[in-house]
Design a protein around this motif. Sequence first.
Motif, PDB file in Angstrom:
ATOM      1  N   MET A   1       3.437   0.161  -5.349  1.00 14.28           N
ATOM      2  CA  MET A   1       1.950  -0.259  -4.811  1.00 14.28           C
ATOM      3  C   MET A   1       1.092  -0.961  -5.695  1.00 14.28           C
ATOM      4  O   MET A   1       0.306  -1.699  -5.688  1.00 14.28           O
ATOM      5  N   ALA A   2       1.289  -0.358  -7.136  1.00 13.69           N
ATOM      6  CA  ALA A   2       0.563  -0.959  -8.147  1.00 13.69           C
ATOM      7  C   ALA A   2       0.425  -2.521  -8.252  1.00 13.69           C
ATOM      8  O   ALA A   2      -0.594  -3.009  -8.790  1.00 13.69           O
ATOM      9  N   SER A   3       1.574  -3.006  -7.958  1.00  9.01           N
ATOM     10  CA  SER A   3       1.823  -4.271  -8.316  1.00  9.01           C
ATOM     11  C   SER A   3       0.729  -5.124  -7.379  1.00  9.01           C
ATOM     12  O   SER A   3       0.464  -6.293  -7.704  1.00  9.01           O
ATOM     13  N   VAL A   4       0.190  -4.851  -6.194  1.00  7.02           N
ATOM     14  CA  VAL A   4      -0.643  -5.491  -5.257  1.00  7.02           C
ATOM     15  C   VAL A   4      -2.110  -5.024  -5.534  1.00  7.02           C
ATOM     16  O   VAL A   4      -2.922  -5.714  -4.803  1.00  7.02           O
ATOM     17  N   LEU A   5      -2.366  -4.184  -6.447  1.00  8.87           N
ATOM     18  CA  LEU A   5      -3.623  -3.726  -6.633  1.00  8.87           C
ATOM     19  C   LEU A   5      -4.715  -4.776  -6.894  1.00  8.87           C
ATOM     20  O   LEU A   5      -5.563  -4.806  -6.595  1.00  8.87           O
ATOM     21  N   PRO A   6      -4.389  -5.851  -7.794  1.00  8.31           N
ATOM     22  CA  PRO A   6      -5.252  -6.788  -8.360  1.00  8.31           C
ATOM     23  C   PRO A   6      -5.583  -7.768  -6.778  1.00  8.31           C
ATOM     24  O   PRO A   6      -6.669  -8.036  -6.927  1.00  8.31           O
TER      25      PRO A   6
ATOM     26  N   ALA B   1       2.918  -8.843   4.474  1.00  8.86           N
ATOM     27  CA  ALA B   1       3.800  -7.842   5.232  1.00  8.86           C
ATOM     28  C   ALA B   1       5.237  -7.960   5.567  1.00  8.86           C
ATOM     29  O   ALA B   1       5.870  -6.966   6.229  1.00  8.86           O
ATOM     30  N   GLY B   2       5.652  -9.322   5.388  1.00  9.57           N
ATOM     31  CA  GLY B   2       6.981  -9.558   5.540  1.00  9.57           C
ATOM     32  C   GLY B   2       7.749  -9.261   4.408  1.00  9.57           C
ATOM     33  O   GLY B   2       9.091  -9.914   4.532  1.00  9.57           O
ATOM     34  N   GLU B   3       7.343  -8.724   3.368  1.00  9.97           N
ATOM     35  CA  GLU B   3       7.915  -8.825   2.029  1.00  9.97           C
ATOM     36  C   GLU B   3       9.260  -7.728   2.099  1.00  9.97           C
ATOM     37  O   GLU B   3       8.811  -6.411   2.162  1.00  9.97           O
ATOM     38  N   ALA B   4      10.362  -8.099   1.890  1.00  9.28           N
ATOM     39  CA  ALA B   4      11.587  -7.045   1.819  1.00  9.28           C
ATOM     40  C   ALA B   4      11.431  -6.157   0.662  1.00  9.28           C
ATOM     41  O   ALA B   4      11.968  -4.867   0.661  1.00  9.28           O
ATOM     42  N   TRP B   5      10.784  -6.628  -0.565  1.00 11.88           N
ATOM     43  CA  TRP B   5      10.972  -5.549  -1.651  1.00 11.88           C
ATOM     44  C   TRP B   5      10.030  -4.385  -1.624  1.00 11.88           C
ATOM     45  O   TRP B   5      10.101  -3.700  -2.572  1.00 11.88           O
ATOM     46  N   MET B   6       9.182  -4.594  -0.385  1.00 14.21           N
ATOM     47  CA  MET B   6       8.192  -3.192  -0.223  1.00 14.21           C
ATOM     48  C   MET B   6       8.763  -2.228   0.681  1.00 14.21           C
ATOM     49  O   MET B   6       9.596  -2.722   1.491  1.00 14.21           O
ATOM     50  N   THR B   7       8.539  -1.099   0.617  1.00  9.57           N
ATOM     51  CA  THR B   7       8.990  -0.042   1.514  1.00  9.57           C
ATOM     52  C   THR B   7       8.410  -0.071   2.814  1.00  9.57           C
ATOM     53  O   THR B   7       7.082  -0.909   2.786  1.00  9.57           O
ATOM     54  N   ASP B   8       8.780   0.220   3.951  1.00 16.85           N
ATOM     55  CA  ASP B   8       8.129  -0.008   5.393  1.00 16.85           C
ATOM     56  C   ASP B   8       6.719   0.785   5.249  1.00 16.85           C
ATOM     57  O   ASP B   8       5.969   0.487   5.723  1.00 16.85           O
ATOM     58  N   ALA B   9       6.606   1.840   4.496  1.00 14.74           N
ATOM     59  CA  ALA B   9       5.329   2.565   4.326  1.00 14.74           C
ATOM     60  C   ALA B   9       4.549   1.679   3.558  1.00 14.74           C
ATOM     61  O   ALA B   9       3.222   1.870   3.776  1.00 14.74           O
ATOM     62  N   ASP B  10       4.884   0.977   2.441  1.00 11.95           N
ATOM     63  CA  ASP B  10       3.988   0.310   1.503  1.00 11.95           C
ATOM     64  C   ASP B  10       3.631  -0.857   2.303  1.00 11.95           C
ATOM     65  O   ASP B  10       2.488  -1.313   2.261  1.00 11.95           O
ATOM     66  N   ARG B  11       4.377  -1.439   3.156  1.00 14.71           N
ATOM     67  CA  ARG B  11       4.006  -2.518   4.123  1.00 14.71           C
ATOM     68  C   ARG B  11       2.891  -2.333   4.932  1.00 14.71           C
ATOM     69  O   ARG B  11       2.101  -2.967   5.175  1.00 14.71           O
ATOM     70  N   GLN B  12       3.335  -1.197   5.693  1.00 16.30           N
ATOM     71  CA  GLN B  12       2.089  -0.629   6.467  1.00 16.30           C
ATOM     72  C   GLN B  12       0.805  -0.366   5.886  1.00 16.30           C
ATOM     73  O   GLN B  12      -0.453  -0.703   6.503  1.00 16.30           O
ATOM     74  N   GLN B  13       0.843   0.159   4.824  1.00 15.21           N
ATOM     75  CA  GLN B  13      -0.280   0.570   4.096  1.00 15.21           C
ATOM     76  C   GLN B  13      -0.986  -0.635   3.549  1.00 15.21           C
ATOM     77  O   GLN B  13      -2.291  -0.720   3.598  1.00 15.21           O
ATOM     78  N   VAL B  14      -0.322  -1.840   3.322  1.00 17.90           N
ATOM     79  CA  VAL B  14      -1.111  -3.000   2.531  1.00 17.90           C
ATOM     80  C   VAL B  14      -1.714  -3.694   3.811  1.00 17.90           C
ATOM     81  O   VAL B  14      -2.637  -4.148   3.666  1.00 17.90           O
ATOM     82  N   ALA B  15      -0.868  -3.688   4.970  1.00 18.38           N
ATOM     83  CA  ALA B  15      -1.438  -4.306   6.196  1.00 18.38           C
ATOM     84  C   ALA B  15      -2.824  -3.295   6.682  1.00 18.38           C
ATOM     85  O   ALA B  15      -3.720  -4.334   7.060  1.00 18.38           O
ATOM     86  N   ALA B  16      -2.792  -2.303   6.496  1.00 14.80           N
ATOM     87  CA  ALA B  16      -3.984  -1.557   6.959  1.00 14.80           C
ATOM     88  C   ALA B  16      -5.411  -1.676   5.950  1.00 14.80           C
ATOM     89  O   ALA B  16      -6.409  -2.046   6.466  1.00 14.80           O
ATOM     90  N   TRP B  17      -5.047  -1.889   4.471  1.00 16.68           N
ATOM     91  CA  TRP B  17      -5.980  -2.095   3.531  1.00 16.68           C
ATOM     92  C   TRP B  17      -6.396  -3.512   3.539  1.00 16.68           C
ATOM     93  O   TRP B  17      -7.377  -4.150   3.049  1.00 16.68           O
TER      94      TRP B  17
END
Length: 764
Positions: free
Chosen positions: A1-6, A30-46
């Motif tokens: 997740m650190a990579s998407v913080l900026p 949200a469509g990036e396969a290199w993130m886990t499902d949980a990370d994608r959901q968290q990014v989508a929420a944020w």
Amino acid sequence: MASVLPLLYVAWADGFLTPAEIAAARDRLAGEAWMTDADRQQVAAWLDPDSPPDATTYFGWVRTIRRAARHVPDLAEKSLADLGVDLAALVGAGDGAGLAPEAARALREVEDMLGVVGPEVLRDLVEDRPEAEPVGIPRPAFDVAAVQALLDGRYAETKDRVRDLLSDPFFAYPEPSISNEAYRDVVLSWTQKLADEGLGAVAYPTWAGGDGDIAKFIAVFEILATHDLSLVVKYGVQFGLWGGSVNALGSDDQRRELLPQIGSLEMPGAFAMTERGHGSNVRDLNTTATYDRDAEEWVIRTPSDHDHKEWIGNAAAHGQMATVFAQLEIDGEGYGVHAFVVPIRDASGEPMPGVRIDDSGHKMGLNGVDNGQLWFDDVRVPRTALLSRYAEVSAEGTYESPIPSAGKRFFTMLGTLVGGRIAVGTAANSAAKAGLTVAVRYGDRRRQFGPAGGPEVAILDYLSHQRRLLPLVATSYGLTFALARLAEDFAALEMGGDTREIEGRAAALKSMASWHATRTLQEAREACGGEGFRWSARIAHRKADSDIFTTFEGDNTVLQLQVAKGLLAGYRQEFSDLNAWGLVRYLREQAAVRIGEINPLTRRNTDRDHLLDPAWHRDLFERRERMLLVQVAARLKGRLDAGVDSFEAFVEVQDHLLTLASANAERLVLEAFQDAVEAVEDGQIKTLLGLVCALYALEHLEQDRGWFLEQNLIDAPVSKAIRTEVNRLLHRLRPVAVELVDAFGIPDEVLGSEIGSGRLPLDP
């Protein structure tokens, strides 16, 4: 997740992104396969525009980025994506040290899509680090004098002479409380000083005290316009319009009699063309000049009170003579508009018999110019008062002209006066340069706001401020080169030669330059805040004085329609004669052949080298102009084929014609700018001017990107990439912004601005 913080940070930082852009970033990640499902959901929420993260979460991101950023080398040069890659390695919260290449690529694509400038965002975000110089050209980075010499061109010596003259205390600005009458006298004394220095006659032959060089006259005009614009207009009326009409339209005898007196200001005069009733429609003006064969005199008459000459410079107070444009009539037969030299005042300053003079009154600006109104009540002048280069009337009343067509004769006479239109465009750009010099210098000194816990920063460091001013600087650079080329091409024409192509360019560039000045001076005023509103900033008077430039020497909208008409008809028809549209089909077919298909790869290419490619810029500008030409030709032809009257058909497509004219002007500027850059030998200056030229091109493409998308000349990713590249160019040019306006070469004494001085620091 650190990579998407900026990217999460920039999504919710005040004012950076719109809800639509935040949603676009969410959908992309949200469509990036290199993130886990949980990370994608968290990014989508944020990244839900309707549900922003709470303050605890937001400031948690900020603290994480700031702590890790202390260990990131070369932070000032990082993009947000670069920082994300570094944070992934440093924090390692699930990402690990080996962030997948596709992940890094995705982060960069999202950043490009959002169009943010990473280094600027990071400067606002990161605390407790020395304030870094913006990434770009080191300061000072180039020889300002060398760039000024390029802008000045082959008349650099003359321009420096005028700058030195205007810097003398004699030309100090009067107090704003000065009366109109006193102001007019000051401007007259300034004009007399220019005449005494030999600068009034520069366009006239050597036997009249001049150099026979109209381009040199325009160069003088250009520098005068960095000073007081009332002086510019007074100088232009006396030596350009009044003297220019005699020089261009008079016989050799008339020129030898009058020009020495005009160039020395011994004979102040006026140029009486415009009428209240007809405005720009010179061909249908109503003033008459009827030949009296028995007396061998012309009888000049204003047929009704509404037909008087209006806005005539030098008429209200100082003019003794005037070139009066009137319908020539002999024995009840009309021969069209001609020019006559008519006395309007006697030696004591009183109106001549039959001449009525009124003052045009207090104006929005230019109150140092004595604009007036003229009526002629059967005023008699000798047969030789007709300026007879292109037409002559014998004592017996026989009319003779070397040009048999009345229409061609009319436009030949007006074409000889096109130098005034070039001069006005040049003066408008000079006024814009003065305003930009004040605003950019002020923006470099004025400090306001800043990162938390850090010092206030110069307002010119903000992207929003750079976007307000630096593209306008780039446009002024381009206009300088385009107008200089136009002036030299005009000067190279043989007297009485075909001026149609020059007339079209002059109309296009005068319109563009004067509208540019109006926009620029307003932007400069606002960019300086309340300080720009002070009279002492010297923006307000330039704004008021230059506003009329969009109207005189041709109303800009009328001129643009003339440009478009010329592009359609090859300058073969008179302006208001819309018959004989057989050429439309020919133009349509020829233009269609030239356009061809655009390479799909070019349409989608977002590579930075491609975006900065001058050839790509020129191709798009040329395609836009050609396609607009084809499309408007088709619209006109369709109406004509349907039986619509040619005049009505022309009126119905005026919106399209105006767009075509604007595209033509922008292309002319780009070509002149690129050619000027190509001719530079110094590598450092060539690089610098290449960046300024690229900013001009990309900013104009960005302004009109809707049209380019509609025409399928670029794809959506390229449109977004253009915005991002404009921001990058602004970031690169910010360190030398002050030097770019210093190269305009306006001395402090001439600029006259308390907040725009190049020598004095801004008071805290």
